[in-house]
Design a protein around this motif. Structure first.
Motif, PDB file in Angstrom:
ATOM      1  N   PRO A 211      47.024  49.980  27.517  1.00  0.00           N
ATOM      2  CA  PRO A 211      46.890  49.370  27.773  1.00  0.00           C
ATOM      3  C   PRO A 211      47.243  49.064  29.040  1.00  0.00           C
ATOM      4  O   PRO A 211      46.758  48.110  30.203  1.00  0.00           O
ATOM      5  N   ASP A 215      45.177  48.492  32.438  1.00  0.00           N
ATOM      6  CA  ASP A 215      45.457  47.547  33.663  1.00  0.00           C
ATOM      7  C   ASP A 215      45.627  47.745  34.853  1.00  0.00           C
ATOM      8  O   ASP A 215      45.689  47.321  36.244  1.00  0.00           O
ATOM      9  N   ALA A 218      42.809  49.081  36.677  1.00  0.00           N
ATOM     10  CA  ALA A 218      41.903  47.523  36.639  1.00  0.00           C
ATOM     11  C   ALA A 218      42.896  47.248  38.468  1.00  0.00           C
ATOM     12  O   ALA A 218      41.253  47.007  39.148  1.00  0.00           O
ATOM     13  N   GLN A 241      40.899  48.317  23.536  1.00  0.00           N
ATOM     14  CA  GLN A 241      42.077  48.548  24.913  1.00  0.00           C
ATOM     15  C   GLN A 241      40.790  47.735  26.333  1.00  0.00           C
ATOM     16  O   GLN A 241      41.352  47.031  26.579  1.00  0.00           O
ATOM     17  N   ARG A 245      40.861  44.147  27.964  1.00  0.00           N
ATOM     18  CA  ARG A 245      40.978  43.899  29.591  1.00  0.00           C
ATOM     19  C   ARG A 245      39.667  43.310  29.824  1.00  0.00           C
ATOM     20  O   ARG A 245      39.903  41.834  31.269  1.00  0.00           O
ATOM     21  N   ARG A 248      39.463  39.330  30.023  1.00  0.00           N
ATOM     22  CA  ARG A 248      40.240  38.893  30.656  1.00  0.00           C
ATOM     23  C   ARG A 248      39.881  39.073  31.961  1.00  0.00           C
ATOM     24  O   ARG A 248      41.314  38.265  32.934  1.00  0.00           O
ATOM     25  N   VAL A 249      39.424  39.555  32.653  1.00  0.00           N
ATOM     26  CA  VAL A 249      39.634  39.457  34.140  1.00  0.00           C
ATOM     27  C   VAL A 249      38.908  39.030  34.305  1.00  0.00           C
ATOM     28  O   VAL A 249      38.251  38.031  34.137  1.00  0.00           O
ATOM     29  N   GLU A 254      38.593  43.759  40.661  1.00  0.00           N
ATOM     30  CA  GLU A 254      38.872  44.485  38.906  1.00  0.00           C
ATOM     31  C   GLU A 254      37.447  44.798  37.900  1.00  0.00           C
ATOM     32  O   GLU A 254      37.545  46.062  37.549  1.00  0.00           O
ATOM     33  N   LEU A 258      36.846  48.609  35.756  1.00  0.00           N
ATOM     34  CA  LEU A 258      37.199  48.334  34.924  1.00  0.00           C
ATOM     35  C   LEU A 258      35.805  49.022  34.876  1.00  0.00           C
ATOM     36  O   LEU A 258      35.215  49.593  33.849  1.00  0.00           O
TER      37      LEU A 258
END
Length: 563
Positions: A211, A215, A218, A241, A245, A248-249, A254, A258
């Motif tokens: 994670p 992160d 990103a 994972q 992520r 939630r972006v 970002e 990803l």
């Protein structure tokens, strides 16, 4: 010393001589009753052999040290002397030789004599900082050497030492995000017996750092070298994972980073995502939809319709939001195919996103909805959304269907409800501005209410979720009541628009929950959305035409600036 420099004594011969001399000194010390040498308080004492060893190599000229340190017998050099020599090379800006020395020294882990391997491992345990030095960066090479020897080593004592140093160096790589070295760790783990691999993997903790790695990537200006290879080596946890992520972006840059990372990892990552969508429980499966829609939209088109029929309304909502925030060019077409399987309260937001996506192929279906030919799982509110979508899509073929909705009269009275007429008029302003210029002044549609309009997509927006309507920051917040499955709430509306707004109050509605809201005697069905505490967002998912007309009138009369 002279015999060594002349080549008469080899490196390992020096070691033997020094060890014999140390034993003789120790024997003489005991004969005369002299106490053994001890280190300073708190320090570990050196043996006579170690002292002689260090002093001998310290007295060698630089060329002699270099010759030994670049040979297979580099382990013979005491680690203090090696550190000093490497630091001197770095001080002279000779990073290439320093790197060669460290790589040669690490090769001692595979030396034929156990004592050489033992001393090398002891040295590596104290020299990790040199292998991490930014001008040298030989950690990856050291990890590879350790991993290769770990597979071959057959002495239990040395296996234990090897594992300790391998774990130490691997954790250093993780802590500093040295991804090529982490890849070397994973490659070495894959060559170990299953039980050893499982133990080392758990102690090193690569998966627990995924994670953090994702992160960091990103927000990076470009993909870090080696990270995609790590994801390929750990496909199932990496897919989980990365999808989490992605879910939630909030920012487009970002999101695209990803997607780039997922594409760089390739098929190794796609297959676990497919399997998650195909067979995992609803919460896990919906989390994979957004990312998979970018990496392999055909898989979403193939697998999602059947899964939707198994799921209830909250998961339908999650799917539509995931497809919307995923930003796939194909999302409009995907949503078009899913419409008939969606819950009635989720259909309007799906139609909204079809309009925002620019999917021109949706026009024929939406024209039918605009005329009132709604499917069984769509409510009248979806008809308004279809008309707004046609406006956003700039579908000229909709003009002939929309004009009658605004123009039709019977006995000098307008045939259609005000809200239906107004929404169709707003769409026609985009599709047929000349008609709008001529007709609207006499249409009895208020200019203030026409100004409360749906927004077009903004290609320059920084955010993945684009606002569908103008929102108004209320100068004077309004009281609202909400009926939820858990009871009645009294909340305060701070921001309001045709599509929803922000409320505050306790208890704060949970994101994903639903309720029936009433504010200023205007009633609507809403889904609550995530927002920074103490606020909660809400999205209108169903509202009667008359109620929406009242909401529009309220918004059109507000003096507060739009935001």
């Amino acid at each position: 010393m002279q015999r060594y420099q002349k080549g008469e004594v080899k490196v390992d011969g020096v070691r033997v001589v020094l060890e014999r001399m140390s034993k003789e000194i120790e024997s003489l010390r005991k004969q005369v009753g002299a106490p053994a040498k001890s280190g300073a308080a708190g320090a570990v004492s050196e043996t006579e052999a170690e002292i002689l060893d260090r002093q001998f190599w310290a007295s060698l000229p630089a060329s002699g040290k270099r010759s030994v340190l670049l040979s297979p017998e580099a382990w013979c050099i005491p680690r203090r002397n090696l550190r000093q020599f490497v630091e001197e090379l770095l001080g002279q800006n000779d990073a290439a030789t320093a790197a060669a020395v460290l790589e040669s020294y690490a090769g001692g882990v595979a030396y034929k004599e156990p004592d050489g391997r033992r001393k090398t491992l002891a040295g590596l345990g104290e020299l990790a900082d040199l292998y991490l030095h930014p001008e040298v960066r030989r950690l990856e090479a050291a990890v590879r050497r350790l991993g290769e020897q770990l597979r071959r080593e057959n002495q239990p004592e040395l296996q234990t030492l090897l594992r300790g140093v391998f774990i130490q160096y691997s954790q250093e790589a993780l802590a500093r995000r040295l991804y090529p070295a982490v890849q070397a760790t994973l490659g070495a783990l894959g060559q170990q017996p299953t039980t050893v691999e499982r133990e080392l993997r758990q102690r090193i903790g690569v998966e627990a750092r995924l994670p953090d790695f994702i992160d960091q990537a990103a927000g990076a200006p470009r993909l870090p070298d080696g990270l995609a290879g790590i994801l390929q080596a750990l496909p199932a946890p990496a897919a989980e994972q990365l999808a989490a992520r992605f879910k939630r972006v909030t920012r487009r840059d970002e999101r695209e980073r990803l997607v780039e990372l997922g594409r760089a990892a390739g098929a190794a990552l796609v297959e676990p995502l497919r399997e998650t969508l195909r067979a995992r429980p609803a919460l896990e499966a919906t989390a994979a939809v957004g990312l998979l829609s970018r990496l392999q939209p055909a898989a979403v088109e193939e697998l999602l319709p059947a899964r939707l029929r198994e799921w209830n309304r909250p998961y339908h909502d999650l799917v539509v939001r995931q497809l919307a925030s995923g930003g796939a060019p194909e999302r409009g077409r995907l949503l078009l195919k899913l419409l008939e399987a969606l819950d009635a309260l989720v259909v309007p937001e799906a139609v909204d996103e079809i309009g925002m996506s620019g999917e021109a192929a949706a026009a024929p279906l939406l024209v039918g909805w605009a005329k009132g030919a709604l499917p069984r799982n769509a409510k009248p509110y979806a008809r308004l959304k279809a008309i707004e979508a046609l406006g956003r899509l700039r579908s000229r073929e909709a003009v002939e269907a929309l004009r009658p909705l605004v123009e039709a009269k019977q006995l000098w009275r307008w045939v259609n409800p005000p809200e239906l007429r107004l929404v169709a008029a707003q769409a026609l302003e985009r599709l047929d501005p000349e008609w709008a210029k001529k007709f609207l002044p006499g249409s009895e549609l208020a200019a203030a209410e026409l100004a409360v309009r749906p927004l077009d997509p903004d290609p320059a927006s920084s955010f993945v979720q684009q606002r569908r309507y103008v929102r108004y920051l209320l100068a004077k917040p309004l009281s609202a009541t909400v009926e939820t499955p858990r009871g009645r709430l009294t909340l305060t509306v701070k921001v309001l628009g045709l599509g929803g707004g922000l409320v505050t109050g306790e208890p704060r509605p949970a994101p994903g929950s639903e309720g029936a809201i009433e504010v200023q005697r205007i009633r609507a069905q809403v889904f609550f959305r995530e927002a920074p505490a103490p606020d909660a967002g809400f999205e209108i998912v169903d509202i009667e035409l008359e109620e929406r007309s009242k909401l529009r009138t309220l918004l059109g009369g507000l003096p507060a600036p739009a935001r």
